[in-house]
Design an enzyme around this catalytic site. Structure first.
Site, mmCIF file in Angstrom:
data_model
loop_
_atom_site.group_PDB
_atom_site.id
_atom_site.type_symbol
_atom_site.label_atom_id
_atom_site.label_comp_id
_atom_site.label_asym_id
_atom_site.label_seq_id
_atom_site.Cartn_x
_atom_site.Cartn_y
_atom_site.Cartn_z
ATOM 1 N N SER A 135 61.402 -44.345 48.044
ATOM 2 C CA SER A 135 59.943 -44.465 47.994
ATOM 3 C C SER A 135 59.522 -45.351 47.006
ATOM 4 O O SER A 135 59.917 -46.444 46.869
ATOM 5 C CB SER A 135 59.430 -42.810 47.762
ATOM 6 O OG SER A 135 57.944 -42.568 47.881
ATOM 7 N N TYR A 149 49.684 -48.065 52.562
ATOM 8 C CA TYR A 149 50.993 -48.150 51.906
ATOM 9 C C TYR A 149 51.240 -46.791 51.053
ATOM 10 O O TYR A 149 52.224 -46.037 51.436
ATOM 11 C CB TYR A 149 51.104 -49.262 50.892
ATOM 12 C CG TYR A 149 52.444 -49.292 50.198
ATOM 13 C CD1 TYR A 149 53.591 -49.635 51.232
ATOM 14 C CD2 TYR A 149 52.585 -49.176 49.007
ATOM 15 C CE1 TYR A 149 54.836 -49.628 50.394
ATOM 16 C CE2 TYR A 149 53.795 -49.112 48.272
ATOM 17 C CZ TYR A 149 54.970 -49.459 49.084
ATOM 18 O OH TYR A 149 56.000 -49.429 48.504
ATOM 19 N N LYS A 153 53.959 -43.675 51.828
ATOM 20 C CA LYS A 153 54.911 -43.085 50.957
ATOM 21 C C LYS A 153 54.459 -41.777 50.685
ATOM 22 O O LYS A 153 55.445 -40.969 50.291
ATOM 23 C CB LYS A 153 54.618 -44.223 49.676
ATOM 24 C CG LYS A 153 55.200 -45.417 49.728
ATOM 25 C CD LYS A 153 56.887 -45.595 50.287
ATOM 26 C CE LYS A 153 57.333 -46.735 50.461
ATOM 27 N NZ LYS A 153 58.842 -46.762 50.653
#
Length: 277
Positions: A135, A149, A153
């Protein structure tokens, strides 16, 4: 030092390549996937049969299961499955195209989810194993200009944390790796920045336009990060989260403290919405 067999997505560059190099060097077996055929021919030539290579773009979701099944058939027991393939997409949410949004989620989130789902029947059948999700500090903290993004994640973090509880009865453990900035290809080939909109000039989201420069300073050493991930394989119980880098530790702890500071004063008002007994 215990020898293991690993399955790793995205081994042609970055953390994936460094993990693979170190593992093969110490005598482990690795099944690695690449999007570009021929991109790891040097490692294959050096390590031969201990390095199995499959061609895979993790946005091709049906193909993931095919490759995972073939890898388990070829290598037998696989001790650790590492969902590593991914990239960074930066820019204000409004600046991104629909295609960019879809590709980011397909790669970083759905690709990881489907890799894990494809591996689970095999791990259950063999009586256990380790799932490792690469991660990012961006999975626990958030900044303007990285909304998609972060979405990818944060999504995979929630998936893996819940999954850890689901698969524990089968002897399968989960580790989520939280590296900070590292001196890999991320700031070059693995990073995309949206075309800026004039409306966002001078706003916090505009800061990510600096990522277009290859000189953005980062402190993390990918060799040390990969070594810590490998060492975590022998930790019992498995660490659910592995925070790597002083920048990651500072950002994560600051984000968690800020979140608690926002939530804890609401204890009484939260209770006011409970149903009357």
């Amino acid at each position: 030092m215990t020898s293991h067999t690993w399955f790793i997505t995205g081994v042609n560059s970055g953390f994936g390549r460094e993990l693979t190099r170190q593992l093969l060097e110490r005598g482990d077996r690795v099944a690695g996937t690449v999007r570009r055929e021929g991109s790891v021919d040097d490692l294959k030539a050096q390590y031969g049969d201990t390095f199995w290579v499959g061609h895979l773009d993790v946005t091709d979701l049906p193909r993931i299961r095919e490759v995972v099944d073939v890898a388990f058939a070829a290598l037998g027991r696989i001790d650790a499955v590492v969902a590593n393939a991914g990239y960074g997409l930066f820019g204000a949410a409004e600046e991104l195209t629909d295609e960019q949004v879809q590709h980011q989620i397909a790669t970083n989130l759905l690709g990881s989810i489907q890799t894990v789902r494809a591996a689970l029947p095999h791990l259950r059948a063999q009586g256990g194993g380790r799932l490792i999700q690469i991660s990012s500090v961006a999975g626990l903290s958030a900044h303007a200009g990285a909304s998609l993004y972060h979405a990818s994640k944060w999504g995979v973090e929630g998936f893996m944390e819940a999954l850890a509880q689901e698969v524990a009865p089968f002897g399968i453990e989960v580790t989520i790796v939280e590296p900070g900035g590292a001196r890999t290809e991320f700031t070059r080939g693995s990073l995309q920045v949206a075309e800026p909109l004039a409306a966002y000039a001078g706003t916090p989201a505009a800061m990510v336009q600096a990522f277009k420069q290859t000189s953005v300073p980062v402190s993390g050493d990918p060799t040390k990060i990969a070594a810590r991930v490998i060492a975590s394989m022998d930790q019992k119980p498995a660490p659910l989260r592995l925070v790597l880098g002083s920048d990651s530790y500072q950002a994560v702890t600051s984000a968690l403290r800020n979140r608690l500071a926002q939530i804890e004063p609401q204890q009484d008002t939260a209770a006011q919405t409970d149903a009357d007994s």
